[in-house]
Scaffold this motif. Structure first.
Motif, PDB file in Angstrom:
ATOM      1  N   PRO A  61      -7.726 -22.453 -12.343  1.00  0.00           N
ATOM      2  CA  PRO A  61      -7.267 -23.288 -13.468  1.00  0.00           C
ATOM      3  C   PRO A  61      -6.240 -24.344 -13.061  1.00  0.00           C
ATOM      4  O   PRO A  61      -6.213 -25.418 -13.658  1.00  0.00           O
ATOM      5  CB  PRO A  61      -6.628 -22.260 -14.407  1.00  0.00           C
ATOM      6  N   LEU A 110      -4.351 -20.472   3.006  1.00  0.00           N
ATOM      7  CA  LEU A 110      -3.617 -19.202   3.117  1.00  0.00           C
ATOM      8  C   LEU A 110      -4.497 -18.025   3.539  1.00  0.00           C
ATOM      9  O   LEU A 110      -4.154 -17.319   4.481  1.00  0.00           O
ATOM     10  CB  LEU A 110      -2.901 -18.899   1.800  1.00  0.00           C
ATOM     11  N   ARG A 151       5.341 -17.335  -2.444  1.00  0.00           N
ATOM     12  CA  ARG A 151       5.329 -16.062  -3.159  1.00  0.00           C
ATOM     13  C   ARG A 151       5.688 -14.910  -2.240  1.00  0.00           C
ATOM     14  O   ARG A 151       6.132 -13.863  -2.676  1.00  0.00           O
ATOM     15  CB  ARG A 151       3.943 -15.824  -3.771  1.00  0.00           C
ATOM     16  N   GLY A 203      14.905  -9.039  -3.423  1.00  0.00           N
ATOM     17  CA  GLY A 203      14.421  -7.687  -3.631  1.00  0.00           C
ATOM     18  C   GLY A 203      13.050  -7.715  -4.274  1.00  0.00           C
ATOM     19  O   GLY A 203      12.736  -8.592  -5.053  1.00  0.00           O
ATOM     20  N   ARG A 204      12.243  -6.768  -3.930  1.00  0.00           N
ATOM     21  CA  ARG A 204      10.919  -6.716  -4.522  1.00  0.00           C
ATOM     22  C   ARG A 204      10.731  -5.388  -5.251  1.00  0.00           C
ATOM     23  O   ARG A 204      11.096  -4.338  -4.732  1.00  0.00           O
ATOM     24  CB  ARG A 204       9.856  -6.816  -3.443  1.00  0.00           C
ATOM     25  N   VAL A 205      10.184  -5.451  -6.429  1.00  0.00           N
ATOM     26  CA  VAL A 205       9.785  -4.231  -7.105  1.00  0.00           C
ATOM     27  C   VAL A 205       8.486  -3.798  -6.454  1.00  0.00           C
ATOM     28  O   VAL A 205       7.607  -4.607  -6.234  1.00  0.00           O
ATOM     29  CB  VAL A 205       9.553  -4.477  -8.607  1.00  0.00           C
ATOM     30  N   ALA A 239       3.000  -2.075  -8.752  1.00  0.00           N
ATOM     31  CA  ALA A 239       2.289  -0.923  -9.282  1.00  0.00           C
ATOM     32  C   ALA A 239       0.855  -0.970  -8.785  1.00  0.00           C
ATOM     33  O   ALA A 239       0.245  -2.022  -8.767  1.00  0.00           O
ATOM     34  CB  ALA A 239       2.315  -0.954 -10.801  1.00  0.00           C
ATOM     35  N   PRO A 240       0.321   0.164  -8.346  1.00  0.00           N
ATOM     36  CA  PRO A 240      -1.070   0.155  -7.914  1.00  0.00           C
ATOM     37  C   PRO A 240      -1.983  -0.128  -9.088  1.00  0.00           C
ATOM     38  O   PRO A 240      -1.627   0.146 -10.238  1.00  0.00           O
ATOM     39  CB  PRO A 240      -1.294   1.572  -7.382  1.00  0.00           C
ATOM     40  N   VAL A 246      -4.445   0.210 -11.902  1.00  0.00           N
ATOM     41  CA  VAL A 246      -4.817   1.378 -12.686  1.00  0.00           C
ATOM     42  C   VAL A 246      -6.304   1.619 -12.495  1.00  0.00           C
ATOM     43  O   VAL A 246      -7.100   0.723 -12.673  1.00  0.00           O
ATOM     44  CB  VAL A 246      -4.530   1.137 -14.177  1.00  0.00           C
ATOM     45  N   VAL A 247      -6.655   2.829 -12.089  1.00  0.00           N
ATOM     46  CA  VAL A 247      -8.074   3.133 -11.990  1.00  0.00           C
ATOM     47  C   VAL A 247      -8.441   4.033 -13.153  1.00  0.00           C
ATOM     48  O   VAL A 247      -7.617   4.802 -13.634  1.00  0.00           O
ATOM     49  CB  VAL A 247      -8.409   3.847 -10.659  1.00  0.00           C
ATOM     50  N   THR A 248      -9.637   3.896 -13.620  1.00  0.00           N
ATOM     51  CA  THR A 248     -10.051   4.710 -14.751  1.00  0.00           C
ATOM     52  C   THR A 248     -10.005   6.181 -14.342  1.00  0.00           C
ATOM     53  O   THR A 248     -10.609   6.576 -13.347  1.00  0.00           O
ATOM     54  CB  THR A 248     -11.474   4.326 -15.165  1.00  0.00           C
ATOM     55  N   ALA A 249      -9.238   6.930 -15.080  1.00  0.00           N
ATOM     56  CA  ALA A 249      -9.072   8.337 -14.735  1.00  0.00           C
ATOM     57  C   ALA A 249     -10.382   9.072 -14.939  1.00  0.00           C
ATOM     58  O   ALA A 249     -11.021   8.939 -15.968  1.00  0.00           O
ATOM     59  CB  ALA A 249      -7.997   8.953 -15.610  1.00  0.00           C
ATOM     60  N   THR A 250     -10.791   9.787 -13.928  1.00  0.00           N
ATOM     61  CA  THR A 250     -12.049  10.535 -14.078  1.00  0.00           C
ATOM     62  C   THR A 250     -11.809  11.990 -13.726  1.00  0.00           C
ATOM     63  O   THR A 250     -10.853  12.304 -13.046  1.00  0.00           O
ATOM     64  CB  THR A 250     -13.153   9.984 -13.160  1.00  0.00           C
TER      65      THR A 250
END
Lengths: 326, 530
Positions: free
Chosen positions: A209, A235, A308, A314-316, A319-320, A322-326
């Motif tokens: 975009p 990159l 970037r 500092g870096r947070v 978060a990995p 989210v995978v659909t919980a099975t």
């Protein structure tokens, strides 16, 4: 930032050490007996020597010591720039390497630079072209370039430019003219790979975009391509740049052999054939060092090109996904 | 007229055939007028906008009619002519501010390009930033897009559009990507700017509520044609077309569907008690410190009902959901799923409990494996828990597709052959495969058009009634919450600021923050007119 650099340097040294150790282990655990090989190289039958003579020779090359002692001896030697003595040529390995490394470095660096220029230009033109047939043609060219084996390219160049046109010498490493065909041979492969990655990356970037935002500002097509798309497209290609430069070093084995150039590549080929273990070990270590160095440079360049990636703030921990919980 | 479109046909060249996207369109935009084009995906509204600004994709063709923009015919015009229009006559505010800015260029430089094109001086960059409502323009201009929040990025994009001093600004889906309160402030600001400077505004949206609140004139499009046009009062009061009436009906009414104020809540299926979560943030200069994502959050999902978590991005609602699913561990507190504590369980001991709680994601385009057929996607949870054999699994998949109202013939299809709403139905079917008691819904409709949203919400409500499901429902949109939830927790900065039955929170909000959220919901004019 300092911490990042120090970390990367430590990592590079560790990789180098691992490459050395692995090569040492493979070469020294091979079933063949280095003593036997050396005697064979000198045209002497092992049976014709007395046990005392054999023992003396083994002692001279340090082969009577335990594997650990030999490893330690080699490792400390390498740290001092001493790679031991060539089994087949009876001269210090470091002399063999220093005599040849200049030629190989010139070859590799020239090939890397040519690949960078040729690969980027091709990718740029292929994605900038508006006339569809030209665009399709330029997009397909890299696939062709990447599929020719290097020895074939080399033989073709020799046949055409040396034997038929007589423009460049077929062998040797005298002067700049002798460099042209070997460099082209290597670059055909590496620039094609680079162009393939860049074209794909360009296509992805151009559908982003922010490219539409840039065009909506009223920027010309070339300004959008050069100022907005190019850097972002480059990159992802940076990552394979390290691999490609490494490839120019390994390609020197084939190219120096075909063009009969004196260099580390040809030395590697010869020493493998004669099973000259110390030389092989030294060549692998030097090649690994060059590879590690290039990748280190790429790693250090990354934050300069992509804001970037910052190592000062500092870096947070991200978060990995989210995978659909099975 | 800034825009004067007559009998415009636009199509896309595919396999040597032109597929029409816009047909016989007449559209005008007068100076200083605010016009909204309303329609679903595929209605041709974005194609129309692209044709006006001369940014049709390479395979886009204007096949008939004329589109005159500021006196210049754009149909059949060359790139040079079109480029003169872009920026200086027509400015564009793209849909998603998160990806609308070049990530490797400072925002000041990106605005400066537009200023330079019309020959302005570099200092005007700061003026435009200030105009767009960006505080501290000198500082912000030196930053990169990733250092700015979504709202600020949207304002930077507005500054870029303003920098060309255009006569018309096109705002593409201005409400879809940001939080409602942020978006409301930004749209109010933009509305003020265009009125002050006499700029025309063309809003492209799928949401009639947004159009009704902000436009002087509404154009309703369907399948590439304009089907209705008029001022908001006429459109809302006396709509001629059924389609328009459906759009009006889909606008959230803020009338809660369920009223559980006087009922005794059923047993909870999921209880979070005093859950806190601290993320470690490493800071090289100040050393390690903590970032409190959640601060003593207590949430209860009653069995067979829906509890909603509402708040803006960064308020902790997604973290709460992830902790409830066991994907993230709480720093302290307890999470009980059907009576079993899940905090502190190892991955393996958590696995049996996963059958009880399933997740449906926000983005139906990213959540299905593009290489899996629909049958493979739906039966994957069954395979993973070794339930049944090939035949019974396929049978179950057929049954599940039936439950989400998709034909069984879809089993062999790939996600790319399905629309967004259909994909979300598949995702719901997959979540149902293991017969869970609880389904976590993470913004399940926010990526969908309003009409599709309505259908999915209805499906979720029907499934709840038929199967006795409980939902934990995360959303930033209070309008959607009213349609689905029984009880709600309003979250802000990692805390629950208000909690209770939806009917109570909506009619009598206790906290100022909840009131702000309610005020930000578009659709005032619709609510008043109906």
């Amino acid at each position: 930032m300092t911490r990042y650099i120090v970390g990367r340097v430590i990592q590079a040294v560790a990789v180098l050490w691992a490459a050395f150790t692995l090569t040492f282990a493979i070469l020294y655990l091979l079933p063949s007996d280095p003593m036997e090989l050396q005697l064979a190289a000198a045209g002497v039958q092992e049976d014709s020597l007395t046990p005392d003579q054999l023992a003396a020779m083994k002692q001279r090359f340090g082969l009577d010591q335990s594997i650990w002692a030999q490893y330690w001896h080699h490792l400390t030697g390498v740290l001092h720039g001493d790679f031991g003595t060539s089994l087949s040529q009876q001269v210090p390995v470091s002399d063999l390497i220093t005599a040849r490394i200049g030629g190989t470095l010139t070859l590799s660096v020239s090939a890397a630079l040519l690949s960078l220029v040729a690969g980027s230009t091709l990718a740029y033109l292929a994605t900038f072209a508006r006339w569809n047939p030209l665009r399709v043609f330029l997009t397909r060219v890299p696939a062709l370039g990447a599929s020719f084996p290097q020895f074939f390219v080399a033989l073709f160049l020799i046949q055409f430019f040396s034997f038929q046109l007589g423009w460049f010498p077929a062998t040797g490493n005298q002067g700049g003219k002798s460099l042209v065909m070997p460099v082209v041979t290597i670059s055909v492969l590496t620039s094609s790979v680079l162009a393939q990655v860049l074209i794909k990356s360009f296509d992805e970037t151009l559908s982003q975009p922010y490219i539409a935002t840039a065009r909506a500002k009223g920027l010309s097509r070339s300004a959008v391509h050069l100022k907005h798309a190019f850097r972002n497209a480059a990159l992802p290609a940076m990552t394979i740049l390290g691999v490609l430069v490494g490839l120019t070093v390994t390609s020197s084995i084939v190219v120096e052999t075909v063009f009969t150039r004196e260099g580390v590549g040809k030395l590697a080929q010869e020493s493998v054939l004669s099973q000259d273990v110390p030389v092989v070990l030294a060549v692998v270590t030097v090649a690994a060092a060059m590879f590690v160095l290039v990748n280190l440079i790429v790693d250090l360049l990354y934050p300069l090109l992509d804001p970037r990636i910052s190592h000062t703030r500092g870096r947070v921990r991200p978060a990995p996904e989210v995978v659909t919980a099975t | 007229m800034i825009v004067d479109i007559k009998g415009l046909d636009v199509g896309y060249l595919r396999h040597r055939r032109v597929q029409p996207a816009v047909a016989g369109l007449d559209l005008t935009v007068a100076p200083a007028e605010v016009v909204a084009i309303v329609g679903e995906s595929g209605s041709g509204k974005t194609t129309t906008a692209n044709a006006i600004i001369g940014l049709l994709p390479a395979n886009g063709r204007i096949t008939a009619g004329s589109a005159v923009v500021d006196g210049i015919e754009t149909a059949g015009a060359n790139e040079r002519t079109l480029r003169r229009l872009r920026g200086s006559v027509v400015g564009l505010i793209p849909q998603d501010p998160m990806v609308g800015l070049n990530p490797t260029k400072r925002v000041g430089a990106q605005i400066a390009e537009a200023v330079r094109l019309r020959g302005g001086s570099p200092d005007e960059v700061f003026e435009h930033l200030a105009e767009a409502g960006v505080p501290d323009p000198e500082l912000r201009a030196r930053q990169y897009p990733h250092e700015l929040s979504g709202g600020l990025r949207q304002r930077v994009l507005i500054a870029i559009a303003l920098a060309g001093k255009p006569k018309l600004i096109i705002a593409d889906e201005p409400t879809s990507a940001l939080d409602v309160t942020v978006q409301k402030r930004i749209l109010d600001h933009l509305g003020g700017l265009v009125r002050e400077q006499g700029i025309s505004l063309l809003i492209i949206t799928h949401d009639l509520a947004v159009a009704a609140d902000r436009a002087d004139r509404i154009v309703v499009m369907q399948n590439g044609r304009k089907i209705e046009e008029g001022d908001p009062a006429t459109i809302l009061g006396t709509p001629r077309e059924t389609y328009t009436r459906r759009l009006i009906a889909a606008v959230p009414r803020l009338a809660p569907r369920f009223d559980v104020r006087d009922q005794k809540p059923p047993e909870p299926i999921l209880t979070l008690t005093d859950v806190s979560k601290t993320f470690a943030v490493s800071d090289l200069r100040r050393g390690a410190r903590g970032f409190n994502a959640l601060d003593k959050v207590s949430v209860t999902v009653p069995r067979g009902q829906t509890h909603a978590l509402v708040g803006e991005s960064g308020c902790g609602k997604t973290t709460t959901l992830r902790i409830a699913l066991g994907l993230e561990t709480a720093t302290s507190g307890s999470v009980k799923l059907d009576g079993d504590e899940i905090v502190g369980r190892s991955w393996n001991r958590l696995r049996p409990l996963r059958r009880k709680a399933q997740l449906v994601h926000q983005d139906p385009f990213a959540t299905l494996d593009p290489k899996f057929t629909i049958a493979q996607s739906i039966t994957e949870p069954l395979v993973s828990f070794r339930i049944g054999n090939r035949r019974t699994r396929l049978e179950r998949a057929r049954e599940l597709l039936d439950q989400v109202a998709l034909p069984a013939s879809y089993l062999d299809r790939l996600p790319s052959e399905l629309s967004g709403g259909q994909r979300q139905r598949v995702a719901i079917a997959r979540a149902l495969a293991l017969r869970p008691d609880l389904i976590m819904l993470d913004e399940p409709v926010s990526a969908l058009d309003v009409l599709v949203q309505e259908q999915i919400l209805q499906l979720l409500a029907d499934l709840q009634a038929a199967l006795g499901l409980s939902y934990l429902f995360v959303s930033h949109d209070l309008g959607v919450v009213a349609e689905l939830a029984h009880t709600v927790s309003v979250m802000s900065h990692g805390r629950v600021v208000e909690q209770g039955p939806v009917a109570e929170v909506f009619t009598d909000p206790k906290s100022a923050y909840t009131r702000e959220l309610i005020d930000a919901i578009p659709g005032r004019r619709v609510a008043d007119a109906v």
